[in-house]
Design an enzyme around this catalytic site. Structure first.
Site, PDB file in Angstrom:
ATOM      1  N   GLY A  82      -0.682   3.012   3.840  1.00 25.93           N
ATOM      2  CA  GLY A  82      -1.343   2.542   2.633  1.00 25.93           C
ATOM      3  C   GLY A  82      -2.676   1.903   2.986  1.00 25.93           C
ATOM      4  O   GLY A  82      -2.845   1.387   4.092  1.00 25.93           O
TER       5      GLY A  82
ATOM      6  N   GLN B  67     -10.185  -3.037   1.876  1.00 26.91           N
ATOM      7  CA  GLN B  67     -10.112  -2.977   3.343  1.00 26.91           C
ATOM      8  C   GLN B  67     -11.289  -2.184   3.921  1.00 26.91           C
ATOM      9  O   GLN B  67     -11.545  -2.225   5.120  1.00 26.91           O
ATOM     10  CB  GLN B  67      -8.769  -2.384   3.784  1.00 26.91           C
ATOM     11  CG  GLN B  67      -7.597  -3.294   3.431  1.00 26.91           C
ATOM     12  CD  GLN B  67      -6.272  -2.682   3.850  1.00 26.91           C
ATOM     13  OE1 GLN B  67      -5.695  -1.894   3.120  1.00 26.91           O
ATOM     14  NE2 GLN B  67      -5.799  -3.029   5.037  1.00 26.91           N
TER      15      GLN B  67
ATOM     16  N   CYS C 285      -0.278  -4.523   8.753  1.00 24.87           N
ATOM     17  CA  CYS C 285      -1.446  -4.323   7.891  1.00 24.87           C
ATOM     18  C   CYS C 285      -2.593  -3.849   8.772  1.00 24.87           C
ATOM     19  O   CYS C 285      -2.822  -4.414   9.832  1.00 24.87           O
ATOM     20  CB  CYS C 285      -1.804  -5.637   7.203  1.00 24.87           C
ATOM     21  SG  CYS C 285      -3.240  -5.510   6.114  1.00 24.87           S
ATOM     22  N   LEU C 286      -3.315  -2.821   8.308  1.00 24.48           N
ATOM     23  CA  LEU C 286      -4.427  -2.302   9.110  1.00 24.48           C
ATOM     24  C   LEU C 286      -5.536  -3.349   9.264  1.00 24.48           C
ATOM     25  O   LEU C 286      -6.353  -3.239  10.166  1.00 24.48           O
ATOM     26  CB  LEU C 286      -4.985  -1.024   8.471  1.00 24.48           C
ATOM     27  CG  LEU C 286      -3.997   0.165   8.451  1.00 24.48           C
ATOM     28  CD1 LEU C 286      -4.593   1.340   7.685  1.00 24.48           C
ATOM     29  CD2 LEU C 286      -3.616   0.584   9.865  1.00 24.48           C
TER      30      LEU C 286
ATOM     31  N   HIS D 247       2.537  -4.310  -1.326  1.00 24.47           N
ATOM     32  CA  HIS D 247       1.617  -4.810  -0.288  1.00 24.47           C
ATOM     33  C   HIS D 247       0.161  -4.463  -0.652  1.00 24.47           C
ATOM     34  O   HIS D 247      -0.727  -5.312  -0.563  1.00 24.47           O
ATOM     35  CB  HIS D 247       2.027  -4.186   1.061  1.00 24.47           C
ATOM     36  CG  HIS D 247       1.124  -4.489   2.207  1.00 24.47           C
ATOM     37  ND1 HIS D 247       1.557  -5.140   3.348  1.00 24.47           N
ATOM     38  CD2 HIS D 247      -0.192  -4.207   2.427  1.00 24.47           C
ATOM     39  CE1 HIS D 247       0.539  -5.253   4.191  1.00 24.47           C
ATOM     40  NE2 HIS D 247      -0.523  -4.698   3.666  1.00 24.47           N
ATOM     41  N   GLU D 248      -0.059  -3.217  -1.098  1.00 22.34           N
ATOM     42  CA  GLU D 248      -1.436  -2.772  -1.393  1.00 22.34           C
ATOM     43  C   GLU D 248      -1.964  -3.412  -2.675  1.00 22.34           C
ATOM     44  O   GLU D 248      -3.149  -3.769  -2.755  1.00 22.34           O
ATOM     45  CB  GLU D 248      -1.507  -1.248  -1.489  1.00 22.34           C
ATOM     46  CG  GLU D 248      -1.075  -0.495  -0.231  1.00 22.34           C
ATOM     47  CD  GLU D 248      -1.764  -0.952   1.040  1.00 22.34           C
ATOM     48  OE1 GLU D 248      -2.919  -1.413   0.961  1.00 22.34           O
ATOM     49  OE2 GLU D 248      -1.138  -0.871   2.111  1.00 22.34           O
TER      50      GLU D 248
ATOM     51  N   HIS E  26      -3.338  -6.681  -1.986  1.00 24.08           N
ATOM     52  CA  HIS E  26      -4.705  -6.652  -1.432  1.00 24.08           C
ATOM     53  C   HIS E  26      -5.747  -6.740  -2.547  1.00 24.08           C
ATOM     54  O   HIS E  26      -6.791  -7.364  -2.382  1.00 24.08           O
ATOM     55  CB  HIS E  26      -4.952  -5.349  -0.666  1.00 24.08           C
ATOM     56  CG  HIS E  26      -4.558  -5.387   0.780  1.00 24.08           C
ATOM     57  ND1 HIS E  26      -5.137  -6.264   1.677  1.00 24.08           N
ATOM     58  CD2 HIS E  26      -3.674  -4.649   1.496  1.00 24.08           C
ATOM     59  CE1 HIS E  26      -4.612  -6.065   2.886  1.00 24.08           C
ATOM     60  NE2 HIS E  26      -3.716  -5.091   2.807  1.00 24.08           N
TER      61      HIS E  26
HETATM   62 NI    NI Z   1      -2.499  -4.309   4.350  1.00 23.16          NI
END
Ligand code: NI
Length: 175
Positions: free
Chosen positions: A46, A51, A94-95, A136-137, A140
């Site tokens: 995701g 991000q 998380c990226l 989660h996304e 963000h």
């Molecule tokens: Ni993340």
């Protein structure tokens, strides 16, 4: 399509509340393609537009099993309509917080409404990994990170670690 840089902790942009999308144009379409390419390359399941330092309410996910066909999903202006009382613990990463994983408890299932890239309203009932990824996304888009669900001690420790890494990287190549 192009690979884009993913911003990481402690970049303050990760705390921005992203703005709703009103224009469905070629720029948006290009950004969606870039987000898929960047997510698959990472690799991740995701990615939210913020991000890539774009504070707009857009995310891409692909929670398909590793050995199955891909299931790319682009969600514009997503909103959680319903969450189950049943909860589920999943080890999240998380990226934007590379190589850090912790268990987070969230509702096991959610119903999400969103607009697809063709501008059509959609609804999705999500369970399992897809449910976790969507929550989660969507977090963000509201400036919320999964570390916010951890104890203050754990959160402070990981933030400190990334502040240190950022300082070291800033100094790279300087004499
Ligand atoms: Ni993340």
């Amino acid at each position: 399509m192009a690979l884009r840089d993913i911003i990481t902790l402690p970049d303050p942009k990760l705390r921005l509340v992203s703005k709703p999308i009103e224009r469905f144009d070629a720029d948006l379409s290009r950004l969606i393609d870039d987000m898929f390419e960047t997510m698959y390359d990472a690799p991740g399941v995701g990615l939210a537009a913020i991000q890539l330092a774009e504070p707009i309410r857009l995310l891409v996910v692909d929670a398909a099993p590793k050995d199955g066909p891909s299931e790319p999903l682009a969600l514009i202006n997503p909103e959680i309509l319903w969450s189950s009382d049943e909860r589920r613990v999943y080890e999240e990463g998380c990226l934007s917080i590379p190589e850090y994983y912790e268990e987070v408890e969230r509702p096991a299932s959610v119903r999400v409404k969103y607009v697809d890239r063709a501008g059509k309203p959609q609804e999705q009932l999500a369970e399992g990994l897809l449910s976790t990824v969507l929550q989660h996304e969507i977090d963000h888009l509201n400036g919320v990170l999964f570390i916010d669900y951890l104890s203050k001690l754990k959160r402070d420790r990981v933030i400190k670690k990334f502040v240190k890494i950022a300082r070291r990287d800033d100094g790279k190549g300087r004499l």
